[in-house]
Design a protein around this motif. Structure first.
Motif, PDB file in Angstrom:
ATOM      1  N   THR A   4       0.826  -1.209   0.000  1.00 48.49           N
ATOM      2  CA  THR A   4       0.000   0.000   0.000  1.00 48.49           C
ATOM      3  C   THR A   4       0.859   1.258   0.000  1.00 48.49           C
ATOM      4  O   THR A   4       0.621   2.194  -0.770  1.00 48.49           O
ATOM      5  CB  THR A   4      -0.942  -0.008   1.219  1.00 48.49           C
ATOM      6  OG1 THR A   4      -1.748  -1.184   1.170  1.00 48.49           O
ATOM      7  CG2 THR A   4      -1.833   1.217   1.233  1.00 48.49           C
ATOM      8  N   GLU A   5       1.887   1.293   0.837  1.00 48.23           N
ATOM      9  CA  GLU A   5       2.762   2.460   0.910  1.00 48.23           C
ATOM     10  C   GLU A   5       3.581   2.627  -0.365  1.00 48.23           C
ATOM     11  O   GLU A   5       3.769   3.740  -0.854  1.00 48.23           O
ATOM     12  CB  GLU A   5       3.687   2.354   2.121  1.00 48.23           C
ATOM     13  CG  GLU A   5       2.960   2.507   3.443  1.00 48.23           C
ATOM     14  CD  GLU A   5       3.844   2.207   4.641  1.00 48.23           C
ATOM     15  OE1 GLU A   5       5.052   1.937   4.457  1.00 48.23           O
ATOM     16  OE2 GLU A   5       3.322   2.238   5.771  1.00 48.23           O
ATOM     17  N   PHE A   6       4.055   1.524  -0.908  1.00 50.90           N
ATOM     18  CA  PHE A   6       4.910   1.580  -2.088  1.00 50.90           C
ATOM     19  C   PHE A   6       4.156   2.075  -3.322  1.00 50.90           C
ATOM     20  O   PHE A   6       4.619   2.945  -4.045  1.00 50.90           O
ATOM     21  CB  PHE A   6       5.509   0.198  -2.371  1.00 50.90           C
ATOM     22  CG  PHE A   6       6.447   0.173  -3.548  1.00 50.90           C
ATOM     23  CD1 PHE A   6       7.733   0.663  -3.421  1.00 50.90           C
ATOM     24  CD2 PHE A   6       6.050  -0.349  -4.761  1.00 50.90           C
ATOM     25  CE1 PHE A   6       8.613   0.633  -4.501  1.00 50.90           C
ATOM     26  CE2 PHE A   6       6.911  -0.379  -5.844  1.00 50.90           C
ATOM     27  CZ  PHE A   6       8.202   0.113  -5.710  1.00 50.90           C
ATOM     28  N   PHE A   7       2.973   1.529  -3.554  1.00 54.61           N
ATOM     29  CA  PHE A   7       2.229   1.879  -4.755  1.00 54.61           C
ATOM     30  C   PHE A   7       1.308   3.072  -4.560  1.00 54.61           C
ATOM     31  O   PHE A   7       0.947   3.745  -5.516  1.00 54.61           O
ATOM     32  CB  PHE A   7       1.433   0.680  -5.269  1.00 54.61           C
ATOM     33  CG  PHE A   7       2.322  -0.426  -5.775  1.00 54.61           C
ATOM     34  CD1 PHE A   7       3.102  -0.242  -6.905  1.00 54.61           C
ATOM     35  CD2 PHE A   7       2.391  -1.634  -5.114  1.00 54.61           C
ATOM     36  CE1 PHE A   7       3.934  -1.248  -7.371  1.00 54.61           C
ATOM     37  CE2 PHE A   7       3.223  -2.648  -5.571  1.00 54.61           C
ATOM     38  CZ  PHE A   7       4.000  -2.453  -6.699  1.00 54.61           C
ATOM     39  N   GLY A   8       0.926   3.356  -3.311  1.00 55.44           N
ATOM     40  CA  GLY A   8       0.077   4.504  -3.048  1.00 55.44           C
ATOM     41  C   GLY A   8      -1.278   4.391  -3.720  1.00 55.44           C
ATOM     42  O   GLY A   8      -1.724   3.314  -4.086  1.00 55.44           O
TER      43      GLY A   8
END
Length: 124
Positions: free
Chosen positions: A27-31
């Motif tokens: 979730t954080e990586f792809f936003g």
């Protein structure tokens, strides 16, 4: 060109759901802006075709997420795979998204661990 890669050691951990252990990282990586990704989860039986197809598709695609073999094929070669082919392939070359090799299932030994990875530590 800047490449954005999320390379994960495995798709599941004992007792967990598929990709649950790395959901926050995903979730954080792809936003919220990324609508499509190429996710390569594991190797197929025809490793040569698997590598060729992945290499062809990845030449122009970013971001990339690999898990297990998907992480392994993102490196320069599949020499660190724990599932070497039973016949010698024409090449052990991988896609080369990162300029080094990764053993995605390596884990320092833990006596009571339920992790199904591998340790290359030599017992004393």
């Amino acid at each position: 060109m800047t490449r954005r890669l999320l390379l994960v050691s495995n798709s599941t951990l004992y007792g967990g759901e598929y990709l649950q252990h790395c959901q926050q990282n995903i979730t954080e990586f792809f936003g919220t802006q990324v609508k499509r990704i190429l996710f390569v989860p594991y190797a197929l039986h025809d490793r040569d075709q698997y590598t060729k197809t992945a290499r062809d598709k990845l030449n122009s695609l970013v971001p990339y997420m690999g898990s297990s073999a998907g992480t392994n094929v993102a490196t320069i070669s599949i020499n660190t795979t724990n599932d070497m082919p039973i016949v010698y392939p024409p090449s052990l070359s991988a896609i080369g998204l990162v300029p080094f090799n990764i053993n995605p299932h390596y884990l320092d030994p833990e006596t009571n661990s339920r992790h199904m990875g591998v340790s290359t530590a030599t017992p004393i």
